[in-house]
Design an enzyme around this catalytic site. Structure first.
Site, PDB file in Angstrom:
ATOM      1  N   GLU A  44      44.317 126.757 -38.178  1.00  0.00           N
ATOM      2  CA  GLU A  44      45.694 126.926 -37.717  1.00  0.00           C
ATOM      3  C   GLU A  44      46.694 126.620 -38.833  1.00  0.00           C
ATOM      4  OE1 GLU A  44      48.452 125.120 -34.054  1.00  0.00           O
ATOM      5  OE2 GLU A  44      46.830 123.922 -34.927  1.00  0.00           O
ATOM      6  N   LYS A 117      51.097 130.648 -29.037  1.00  0.00           N
ATOM      7  CA  LYS A 117      50.436 129.474 -28.469  1.00  0.00           C
ATOM      8  C   LYS A 117      51.114 129.051 -27.164  1.00  0.00           C
ATOM      9  CE  LYS A 117      49.096 124.816 -30.069  1.00  0.00           C
ATOM     10  NZ  LYS A 117      49.072 123.972 -31.292  1.00  0.00           N
ATOM     11  N   CYS A 154      44.574 125.964 -31.116  1.00  0.00           N
ATOM     12  CA  CYS A 154      44.520 124.502 -31.122  1.00  0.00           C
ATOM     13  C   CYS A 154      44.606 123.892 -29.720  1.00  0.00           C
ATOM     14  CB  CYS A 154      45.574 123.935 -32.060  1.00  0.00           C
ATOM     15  SG  CYS A 154      45.215 122.238 -32.597  1.00  0.00           S
TER      16      CYS A 154
END
Length: 283
Positions: A44, A117, A154
């Site tokens: 990431e 995200k 993540c």
């Protein structure tokens, strides 16, 4: 496609020169492609140190529109050259909005889509809510190199709902680029075991391989613990790194076998979505 070779990259990314970090990632992408990888996953936000440790308005300058970001442009050129797919994590600016975004770059070097995200953490050492709006376009899957993949970023990897939705959308492989390490509020807490177990659970519950890439090294006192891995549909490690190795994990995965096991286990046959309405309600 019956089989596919995939790779997860692990390396330190603490240089203040983003071109150094991008060059280091590019070198590992080339190494993975040289071993036959068709999909290569970097960690990431790989263009620089993990900047979300502190709240500093000057750091918003690191964000760029998708077509202008150095990470995206470099991976586009590399993907086209090597004929590989590269899920590319970057700090996106769209107008006055900022996102932690993934550009899915196919083997032609084209951006076939983006994913913003969805789950944004907020805690000591991981002050992401200061920088990023939550993703506003839902979970995504993409058809690339003969298979369908889903990518979470993540903190998304801790949520079984994210993995299950991508699986229900037809994903055969789940990818998770990551930047995670020590917890400043508790020096004795090492979440690397739980981190891996959460994703191994996604592999088992959805009966499909999972690929996770994390950074390593210490950045301004924050230690990133690596432990990148590739597991099969049973959650068994096909390849894994520890806390310090730099390199590319490269594994050939049997998608036909995973599909056979997925059908046989009956997880999707026996779902009872009419009983799950509580999960869609706010607490």
């Amino acid at each position: 496609m019956t089989e596919i070779t995939v790779a997860a990259l692990q390396l330190p990314l603490g240089s203040l020169d983003e071109q150094d970090n991008i060059a280091a990632v590019s070198s590992l992408v080339e190494a993975a492609a040289g071993q036959g990888a068709r999909i290569v996953l970097p960690p990431e936000l790989f263009s620089g140190p993990y900047f979300c440790k502190v709240e500093d308005e000057a750091l918003f300058a690191l964000a760029r529109p998708v077509q202008e970001h150095p990470s995206v442009k470099a991976m586009q050129a590399l993907a086209a050259k090597l004929k590989v797919v590269i899920p590319t994590s970057f700090f996106e600016r769209e107008g006055h909005h900022y996102y932690n975004t993934l550009a899915l770059i196919d083997e032609r070097g084209e951006i076939v889509g983006t994913y913003r995200k969805s789950h944004i953490p907020d805690g000591p050492g991981y002050e992401e809510k200061y920088y990023f709006r939550p993703g506003n376009d839902g979970f995504k899957v993409w058809d690339v190199v003969g298979t369908r993949i889903g990518v979470g970023v993540c903190w998304d990897q801790w949520y079984p709902e994210c993995a299950r939705v991508m699986a229900l959308m037809g994903a055969e492989l789940l990818f998770y680029p990551t930047a995670i390490g020590s917890e400043p509020y508790d020096s004795g807490l090492d979440t690397s075991r739980m981190w891996r177990r959460a994703m191994l659970g996604h592999a088992v519950s959805n009966c499909m391989p999972v690929i996770a890439a994390n950074r390593i090294g210490t950045e301004v006192g924050q230690r990133f613990y690596g432990h990148s891995f590739i597991c099969d549909e049973w959650g068994d490690f096909a390849a894994e790194f520890g806390a310090a190795e730099t390199g590319a994990l490269v594994v050939r995965l049997d998608l036909a076998r995973a599909a056979r096991h997925r059908a046989g286990m009956g997880f999707f046959r026996d779902r009872r979505p009419q009983l799950y309405t509580r999960i869609c309600q706010d607490i």
